[in-house]
Write a protein that holds these residues in place. Structure first.
Motif, PDB file in Angstrom:
ATOM      1  N   ARG A   4      45.011  52.388 -48.218  1.00 56.54           N
ATOM      2  CA  ARG A   4      43.615  52.393 -47.741  1.00 56.54           C
ATOM      3  C   ARG A   4      43.209  50.970 -47.410  1.00 56.54           C
ATOM      4  NH1 ARG A   4      38.677  52.790 -51.398  1.00 56.54           N
ATOM      5  NH2 ARG A   4      40.304  52.702 -52.988  1.00 56.54           N
ATOM      6  N   TYR A  34      39.497  48.948 -46.390  1.00 49.64           N
ATOM      7  CA  TYR A  34      38.069  49.032 -46.095  1.00 49.64           C
ATOM      8  C   TYR A  34      37.513  47.616 -46.029  1.00 49.64           C
ATOM      9  CZ  TYR A  34      37.429  48.538 -51.205  1.00 49.64           C
ATOM     10  OH  TYR A  34      37.481  48.110 -52.505  1.00 49.64           O
ATOM     11  N   LEU A  74      33.703  45.160 -46.033  1.00 48.67           N
ATOM     12  CA  LEU A  74      32.270  45.031 -46.279  1.00 48.67           C
ATOM     13  C   LEU A  74      31.740  43.952 -45.343  1.00 48.67           C
ATOM     14  CD1 LEU A  74      33.450  46.150 -49.037  1.00 48.67           C
ATOM     15  CD2 LEU A  74      31.715  44.810 -50.169  1.00 48.67           C
ATOM     16  N   ARG A 101      27.307  43.317 -55.583  1.00 53.76           N
ATOM     17  CA  ARG A 101      28.052  44.564 -55.379  1.00 53.76           C
ATOM     18  C   ARG A 101      29.145  44.666 -56.428  1.00 53.76           C
ATOM     19  NH1 ARG A 101      27.660  46.730 -49.531  1.00 53.76           N
ATOM     20  NH2 ARG A 101      28.826  48.362 -50.604  1.00 53.76           N
ATOM     21  N   GLY A 102      29.886  45.747 -56.360  1.00 52.53           N
ATOM     22  CA  GLY A 102      30.938  45.945 -57.347  1.00 52.53           C
ATOM     23  C   GLY A 102      30.317  46.527 -58.603  1.00 52.53           C
ATOM     24  N   HIS A 134      31.784  47.382 -61.384  1.00 53.02           N
ATOM     25  CA  HIS A 134      32.607  48.498 -61.866  1.00 53.02           C
ATOM     26  C   HIS A 134      34.028  47.995 -62.111  1.00 53.02           C
ATOM     27  CE1 HIS A 134      33.211  48.711 -57.397  1.00 53.02           C
ATOM     28  NE2 HIS A 134      34.463  48.757 -57.805  1.00 53.02           N
ATOM     29  N   HIS A 172      38.252  49.759 -62.095  1.00 49.03           N
ATOM     30  CA  HIS A 172      39.038  50.927 -61.702  1.00 49.03           C
ATOM     31  C   HIS A 172      40.049  51.234 -62.794  1.00 49.03           C
ATOM     32  CE1 HIS A 172      37.683  51.753 -57.645  1.00 49.03           C
ATOM     33  NE2 HIS A 172      37.501  50.460 -57.508  1.00 49.03           N
ATOM     34  N   GLN A 201      44.343  46.253 -55.809  1.00 47.44           N
ATOM     35  CA  GLN A 201      43.696  45.897 -54.545  1.00 47.44           C
ATOM     36  C   GLN A 201      43.971  44.429 -54.220  1.00 47.44           C
ATOM     37  OE1 GLN A 201      39.938  48.491 -53.735  1.00 47.44           O
ATOM     38  NE2 GLN A 201      39.480  47.251 -55.520  1.00 47.44           N
ATOM     39  N   PHE A 224      33.429  36.084 -56.515  1.00 50.41           N
ATOM     40  CA  PHE A 224      33.847  37.214 -57.344  1.00 50.41           C
ATOM     41  C   PHE A 224      33.729  36.826 -58.792  1.00 50.41           C
ATOM     42  CE2 PHE A 224      36.067  41.003 -55.756  1.00 50.41           C
ATOM     43  CZ  PHE A 224      35.916  40.834 -54.396  1.00 50.41           C
ATOM     44  N   ARG A 246      34.639  43.938 -61.908  1.00 55.50           N
ATOM     45  CA  ARG A 246      34.399  42.985 -60.830  1.00 55.50           C
ATOM     46  C   ARG A 246      32.957  43.061 -60.324  1.00 55.50           C
ATOM     47  NH1 ARG A 246      38.004  46.348 -58.088  1.00 55.50           N
ATOM     48  NH2 ARG A 246      38.832  46.297 -60.199  1.00 55.50           N
ATOM     49  N   MET A 262      30.659  41.132 -57.018  1.00 57.94           N
ATOM     50  CA  MET A 262      30.709  40.253 -55.849  1.00 57.94           C
ATOM     51  C   MET A 262      29.281  39.842 -55.501  1.00 57.94           C
ATOM     52  SD  MET A 262      32.724  43.207 -55.372  1.00 57.94           S
ATOM     53  CE  MET A 262      32.462  44.064 -53.831  1.00 57.94           C
ATOM     54  N   VAL A 321      39.484  44.707 -47.914  1.00 55.79           N
ATOM     55  CA  VAL A 321      40.202  45.090 -49.135  1.00 55.79           C
ATOM     56  C   VAL A 321      41.323  46.064 -48.779  1.00 55.79           C
ATOM     57  CG1 VAL A 321      39.971  46.067 -51.460  1.00 55.79           C
ATOM     58  CG2 VAL A 321      38.027  44.877 -50.427  1.00 55.79           C
ATOM     59  N   TYR A 324      40.494  56.710 -51.641  1.00 61.55           N
ATOM     60  CA  TYR A 324      39.215  56.651 -52.354  1.00 61.55           C
ATOM     61  C   TYR A 324      39.103  57.815 -53.341  1.00 61.55           C
ATOM     62  CZ  TYR A 324      34.233  56.751 -53.238  1.00 61.55           C
ATOM     63  OH  TYR A 324      33.006  56.761 -53.849  1.00 61.55           O
ATOM     64  N   TYR A 361      36.556  55.305 -60.851  1.00 63.21           N
ATOM     65  CA  TYR A 361      35.618  54.214 -61.121  1.00 63.21           C
ATOM     66  C   TYR A 361      35.084  54.290 -62.550  1.00 63.21           C
ATOM     67  CZ  TYR A 361      35.053  53.054 -56.107  1.00 63.21           C
ATOM     68  OH  TYR A 361      35.248  52.659 -54.807  1.00 63.21           O
ATOM     69  N   ARG A 396      31.809  52.808 -63.998  1.00 67.47           N
ATOM     70  CA  ARG A 396      30.620  52.113 -63.483  1.00 67.47           C
ATOM     71  C   ARG A 396      29.685  51.625 -64.586  1.00 67.47           C
ATOM     72  NH1 ARG A 396      30.280  51.966 -57.950  1.00 67.47           N
ATOM     73  NH2 ARG A 396      31.420  53.553 -56.762  1.00 67.47           N
TER      74      ARG A 396
HETATM   75  C1  T46 Z   1      35.857  47.546 -55.101  1.00 67.19           C
HETATM   76  C2  T46 Z   1      34.993  46.542 -54.433  1.00 67.19           C
HETATM   77  C3  T46 Z   1      35.700  45.245 -54.177  1.00 67.19           C
HETATM   78  C4  T46 Z   1      33.964  55.436 -49.534  1.00 67.19           C
HETATM   79  O1  T46 Z   1      33.521  56.518 -49.092  1.00 67.19           O
HETATM   80  N1  T46 Z   1      35.278  55.130 -49.378  1.00 67.19           N
HETATM   81  C5  T46 Z   1      35.819  53.961 -49.839  1.00 67.19           C
HETATM   82  O2  T46 Z   1      37.027  53.725 -49.658  1.00 67.19           O
HETATM   83  C6  T46 Z   1      34.958  53.057 -50.517  1.00 67.19           C
HETATM   84  C7  T46 Z   1      35.529  51.747 -51.067  1.00 67.19           C
HETATM   85  C8  T46 Z   1      33.639  53.375 -50.671  1.00 67.19           C
HETATM   86  N2  T46 Z   1      33.158  54.538 -50.182  1.00 67.19           N
HETATM   87  C9  T46 Z   1      31.718  54.827 -50.315  1.00 67.19           C
HETATM   88  C10 T46 Z   1      31.240  55.056 -51.730  1.00 67.19           C
HETATM   89  C11 T46 Z   1      29.809  54.562 -51.691  1.00 67.19           C
HETATM   90  O3  T46 Z   1      28.961  55.607 -51.266  1.00 67.19           O
HETATM   91  O4  T46 Z   1      30.988  53.702 -49.837  1.00 67.19           O
HETATM   92  C12 T46 Z   1      29.812  53.497 -50.605  1.00 67.19           C
HETATM   93  C13 T46 Z   1      29.784  52.071 -51.154  1.00 67.19           C
HETATM   94  O5  T46 Z   1      30.808  51.916 -52.158  1.00 67.19           O
HETATM   95  P1  T46 Z   1      30.602  51.023 -53.464  1.00 67.19           P
HETATM   96  O6  T46 Z   1      29.203  51.079 -53.896  1.00 67.19           O
HETATM   97  O7  T46 Z   1      31.649  51.429 -54.457  1.00 67.19           O
HETATM   98  O8  T46 Z   1      30.930  49.557 -52.883  1.00 67.19           O
HETATM   99  P2  T46 Z   1      31.128  48.205 -53.683  1.00 67.19           P
HETATM  100  O9  T46 Z   1      31.005  47.116 -52.683  1.00 67.19           O
HETATM  101  O10 T46 Z   1      30.254  48.118 -54.873  1.00 67.19           O
HETATM  102  O11 T46 Z   1      32.676  48.246 -54.208  1.00 67.19           O
HETATM  103  C14 T46 Z   1      33.729  48.270 -53.285  1.00 67.19           C
HETATM  104  C15 T46 Z   1      34.775  49.333 -53.700  1.00 67.19           C
HETATM  105  O12 T46 Z   1      34.113  50.590 -53.853  1.00 67.19           O
HETATM  106  C16 T46 Z   1      35.475  48.977 -54.966  1.00 67.19           C
HETATM  107  O13 T46 Z   1      36.606  49.811 -55.137  1.00 67.19           O
HETATM  108  O14 T46 Z   1      36.744  47.212 -55.864  1.00 67.19           O
HETATM  109  O15 T46 Z   1      34.371  46.999 -53.220  1.00 67.19           O
END
Ligand code: T46
Length: 131
Positions: A33, A35, A37, A46-47, A49, A51, A56, A67, A95, A97, A108, A114, A119, A121
């Motif tokens: 995967r 993705y 930001l 952000r983050g 949480h 895993h 990653q 970070f 983590r 951010m 990432v 996903y 997670y 959280r």
């Molecule tokens: C991490 C840090 C570094 C998806 O649908 N698919 C995906 O692959 C991801 C990563 C997220 N999403 C959805 C889930 C939430 O509704 O996107 C939304 C935002 O995700 P999140 O609030 O988890 O984003 P971050 O920036 O807090 O964390 C992300 C990753 O989720 C996490 O794995 O390690 O970036």
């Protein structure tokens, strides 16, 4: 804490720079995967949480951010602003951010699809799992 920063070879010439990412070569896992930001608003964190089972590699391909990594015993802050450097984040690492520059693009690579159930959280639950 064992933090792994991977230096990625930069192929540069008069035209500019190029970095290549290949799984099991400079990326130490199979990439399942990708993705990224961007457009992160000022003063956003952000983050927040961990895993249970996910590796990653994080690369700031543009701009900068910070970070915070917490392994349950100690935490460390890392400033990322180099598109030729990857931060490897292993499982069970809390983590956060923050301090995203306006132009920050954080990419990432992950070794799994996903999965929200992967997670943790709540920091309290994270600390509990570490005990
Ligand atoms: C991490 C840090 C570094 C998806 O649908 N698919 C995906 O692959 C991801 C990563 C997220 N999403 C959805 C889930 C939430 O509704 O996107 C939304 C935002 O995700 P999140 O609030 O988890 O984003 P971050 O920036 O807090 O964390 C992300 C990753 O989720 C996490 O794995 O390690 O970036």
């Amino acid at each position: 804490m064992d933090i792994k920063l991977i230096q990625l070879q930069k192929h540069g010439d008069a035209r500019g720079s190029l970095v290549s990412l290949e799984d099991q070569k400079n990326v130490p896992f199979t990439i399942r995967r990708v993705y990224y930001l961007f457009g992160t608003q000022p003063n956003v964190r952000r983050g927040l949480h961990a895993h249970k089972n996910l590796r990653q590699l994080v690369i700031v391909v543009r701009g900068s951010c910070r970070f915070l990594l917490d392994d349950g015993n100690e935490h460390i802050e890392i400033f990322l602003d180099n598109p030729a450097q990857g931060l490897l984040i292993e499982s069970m690492m809390w983590r956060e951010m923050y301090d995203f520059s306006e132009d920050c693009v954080l990419m990432v690579l992950a070794d799994a699809h996903y999965d929200e159930s992967d997670y943790i959280r709540s920091h309290e639950q994270f600390m509990e799992s570490k005990r």
